[in-house]
Design a protein around this motif. Structure first.
Motif, short mmCIF file in Angstrom:
data_model
loop_
_atom_site.label_atom_id
_atom_site.label_comp_id
_atom_site.label_asym_id
_atom_site.label_seq_id
_atom_site.Cartn_x
_atom_site.Cartn_y
_atom_site.Cartn_z
N LEU A 170 0.80 -1.22 0.00
CA LEU A 170 0.00 0.00 0.00
C LEU A 170 0.83 1.27 0.00
CD1 LEU A 170 -2.73 -1.15 2.55
CD2 LEU A 170 -2.87 -1.16 0.06
N GLY A 171 2.04 1.20 0.49
CA GLY A 171 2.92 2.35 0.46
C GLY A 171 2.61 3.39 1.53
N ALA A 172 3.40 4.46 1.54
CA ALA A 172 3.28 5.51 2.56
C ALA A 172 1.96 6.25 2.47
CB ALA A 172 4.44 6.49 2.42
N ALA A 173 1.33 6.24 1.31
CA ALA A 173 0.06 6.97 1.14
C ALA A 173 -1.02 6.43 2.08
CB ALA A 173 -0.41 6.87 -0.31
N TRP A 174 -0.92 5.16 2.45
CA TRP A 174 -1.94 4.58 3.34
C TRP A 174 -1.91 5.25 4.71
CZ3 TRP A 174 -6.02 1.49 2.54
CH2 TRP A 174 -6.67 0.98 3.67
N LEU B 249 -18.39 -2.81 0.11
CA LEU B 249 -17.01 -3.14 0.48
C LEU B 249 -16.88 -4.53 1.07
CD1 LEU B 249 -15.91 0.18 2.27
CD2 LEU B 249 -15.72 -0.42 -0.15
N ARG B 250 -17.98 -5.19 1.32
CA ARG B 250 -17.94 -6.46 2.05
C ARG B 250 -17.38 -7.61 1.23
NH1 ARG B 250 -23.96 -6.16 4.74
NH2 ARG B 250 -23.41 -4.77 6.48
N LEU B 251 -16.73 -8.51 1.96
CA LEU B 251 -16.39 -9.82 1.39
C LEU B 251 -17.61 -10.70 1.61
CD1 LEU B 251 -14.24 -11.79 0.22
CD2 LEU B 251 -13.70 -12.40 2.58
N SER B 252 -18.40 -10.82 0.59
CA SER B 252 -19.64 -11.58 0.72
C SER B 252 -19.64 -12.70 -0.32
CB SER B 252 -20.85 -10.65 0.55
OG SER B 252 -20.74 -9.94 -0.66
N GLY B 253 -20.81 -13.12 -0.72
CA GLY B 253 -20.88 -14.19 -1.70
C GLY B 253 -21.21 -15.52 -1.07
N PRO B 254 -21.24 -16.58 -1.86
CA PRO B 254 -21.65 -17.91 -1.37
C PRO B 254 -20.63 -18.50 -0.42
CG PRO B 254 -20.85 -18.05 -3.63
CD PRO B 254 -20.91 -16.59 -3.29
N ALA C 107 -7.28 -16.93 -0.94
CA ALA C 107 -6.83 -16.20 -2.13
C ALA C 107 -7.84 -15.13 -2.56
CB ALA C 107 -6.54 -17.17 -3.28
N PRO C 108 -9.15 -15.43 -2.68
CA PRO C 108 -10.09 -14.36 -3.02
C PRO C 108 -10.14 -13.25 -1.99
CG PRO C 108 -11.21 -16.51 -2.96
CD PRO C 108 -9.78 -16.76 -2.65
N SER C 109 -9.93 -13.59 -0.71
CA SER C 109 -9.89 -12.56 0.33
C SER C 109 -8.74 -11.60 0.09
CB SER C 109 -9.74 -13.20 1.71
OG SER C 109 -10.88 -13.94 2.06
N ARG C 110 -7.60 -12.16 -0.23
CA ARG C 110 -6.42 -11.32 -0.47
C ARG C 110 -6.68 -10.36 -1.62
NH1 ARG C 110 -2.78 -15.33 -1.79
NH2 ARG C 110 -2.78 -15.87 0.43
N GLU C 111 -7.24 -10.87 -2.70
CA GLU C 111 -7.52 -10.02 -3.86
C GLU C 111 -8.58 -8.96 -3.53
OE1 GLU C 111 -8.67 -12.65 -6.95
OE2 GLU C 111 -6.75 -13.73 -6.98
N SER D 156 -7.97 -4.86 -3.32
CA SER D 156 -8.78 -4.01 -4.21
C SER D 156 -9.51 -2.93 -3.43
CB SER D 156 -9.78 -4.89 -4.98
OG SER D 156 -10.65 -4.09 -5.76
N VAL D 157 -10.11 -3.30 -2.28
CA VAL D 157 -10.82 -2.32 -1.47
C VAL D 157 -9.85 -1.27 -0.92
CG1 VAL D 157 -12.13 -1.98 0.67
CG2 VAL D 157 -12.71 -3.87 -0.86
N ALA D 158 -8.68 -1.71 -0.47
CA ALA D 158 -7.70 -0.77 0.05
C ALA D 158 -7.28 0.24 -1.01
CB ALA D 158 -6.47 -1.54 0.57
N ARG D 159 -7.08 -0.24 -2.21
CA ARG D 159 -6.69 0.68 -3.29
C ARG D 159 -7.82 1.63 -3.64
NH1 ARG D 159 -3.22 -3.94 -6.58
NH2 ARG D 159 -1.24 -3.49 -5.52
N LEU D 160 -9.06 1.16 -3.54
CA LEU D 160 -10.21 2.05 -3.75
C LEU D 160 -10.20 3.18 -2.73
CD1 LEU D 160 -13.05 2.71 -4.99
CD2 LEU D 160 -13.99 1.19 -3.23
N LEU D 161 -9.91 2.85 -1.47
CA LEU D 161 -9.89 3.88 -0.42
C LEU D 161 -8.75 4.87 -0.63
CD1 LEU D 161 -10.63 1.66 2.73
CD2 LEU D 161 -12.24 3.01 1.37
N LEU D 162 -7.67 4.42 -1.25
CA LEU D 162 -6.56 5.32 -1.54
C LEU D 162 -6.85 6.23 -2.73
CD1 LEU D 162 -3.38 3.06 -1.08
CD2 LEU D 162 -4.07 5.01 0.32
#
Length: 349
Positions: A228-232, A344-349, A313-317, A321-327
């Protein structure tokens, strides 16, 4: 280095802790504040959790502590000194280079709401791994009212054993007070450790295990920081004290856990640490990850960890993605209201 210099350092660190507390101790609700003060009193007096407290004595101590804070509220944080050398109070790297031969470690950073955090404690272990340094801290000589079990600063990780023990005791105490159902995640964790109180071998085993889990989480924090870098950190300070900060911290926690904590727990044969992870999945972290809870329930229902392992793995992705959206998005445009948060939720089946 002389013993007198180390004693002086401890006093100076505690003074900066007191200055930070003077500015921020009143930010909690009254109930949370009193609970923290009770725990802080135990630490100051080196009392075990099982020791009964004299209400009048504690009340008198709280009054004295608040008067001290009133005197310090407008003071600036002070430099630390070792011999003739002065250090910025946040320059933990330089201070620790001097402390390493003496079995001590100094931590400095920021917590929720941009609150300064400091401590000085003994080193239980120090490990260098893949470019970062991990300190496991034992008895502490100086600390704030707030004492998080673990924190990372740059490429350095601090895990505080005293705070892990306190956190576990408080969680078990609250669980018992609520009269929670016997089959929930905390009950399963306690059963797995054979733990019934904070005075038995099961509790000690639980502490050791959660110290290890905290190390894995903070390793994940370091890896998340690299992504995420220093911007986070800059964005976190920008929204300090708001719902946006709570969302940011929950998202980064989930990213860190998907990078290291969950893979480590799922590779372990011991169920207790995994049950405790879900017992501690609360607040904004729980709100953002209903699919994770569903996978946990599948494991407890079937005995198979397949659903949890398949989710890493899907959680990591997702969390990256959400973190980059917030940045990339101005905070005023974030979907963080109760109505918009499902985006923003990790949802789904």
């Amino acid at each position: 280095m002389q013993a007198s210099e180390l004693r002086e350092l401890s006093l100076r660190v505690q003074r900066n802790c007191d200055i930070a507390d003077a500015r921020h101790a009143g930010n909690d609700t009254l109930c949370i504040y009193l609970l923290k003060m009770r725990e802080f009193y135990r630490w100051m007096r080196r009392l075990p959790y099982s020791a009964p407290l004299d209400r009048e004595e504690v009340g008198d101590w709280v009054i004295r502590q608040e008067r001290l804070w009133e005197d310090l509220e407008d003071k600036d944080l002070e430099p630390l000194t070792l011999g003739k050398t002065r250090f910025d109070p946040f320059d933990h790297e330089s201070v620790n280079r001097r402390l390493d031969p003496h079995g001590l470690v100094y931590g400095a950073g920021y917590g929720r709401g941009a609150r300064p955090l400091f401590f000085l404690g003994s080193v239980v272990s120090r490990e260098e791994f893949d470019g970062y340094r991990i300190y496991v801290v034992g008895e502490e000589q100086a600390r704030d009212l707030v004492a998080p079990p673990a924190m990372s600063r740059g490429e350095v990780i601090f895990v505080r054993t005293e705070s892990v023990r306190r956190m576990l005791h408080e969680m078990i105490e609250a669980w018992q007070f609520r009269g929670s159902p016997p089959g929930d995640a905390m009950a399963r964790a306690l059963a797995a450790y054979g733990c019934v109180s904070d005075n038995d071998a099961g509790f000690d085993a639980m502490v050791d295990s959660e110290v290890e889990s905290a190390v894995w989480h903070e390793v994940g924090e370091v890896l998340a920081g690299r992504l995420l870098g220093a911007a986070w950190q800059e964005r976190t300070l920008e929204v300090a004290g708001t719902r946006g900060e709570r969302v940011m911290r929950a998202v980064r926690d989930h990213l860190a856990d998907s990078l290291t904590t969950l893979p480590a727990l799922l590779d372990s044969d011991h169920d207790g640490a995994l049950h405790f992870y879900f017992a501690n999945l609360t607040g904004m972290r729980a709100v953002l990850a209903p699919r994770l809870r569903k996978a946990y329930e599948a494991w407890t229902g079937t005995g198979s960890r397949h659903a949890l392992k398949r989710l890493v793995a899907p959680s990591r992705e997702h969390w990256l993605s959400v973190a980059r959206l917030l940045l990339e998005t101005p905070p005023e445009s974030w979907p963080i209201s109760d109505e918009a948060l499902p985006a923003l939720r990790l949802s789904g089946p």
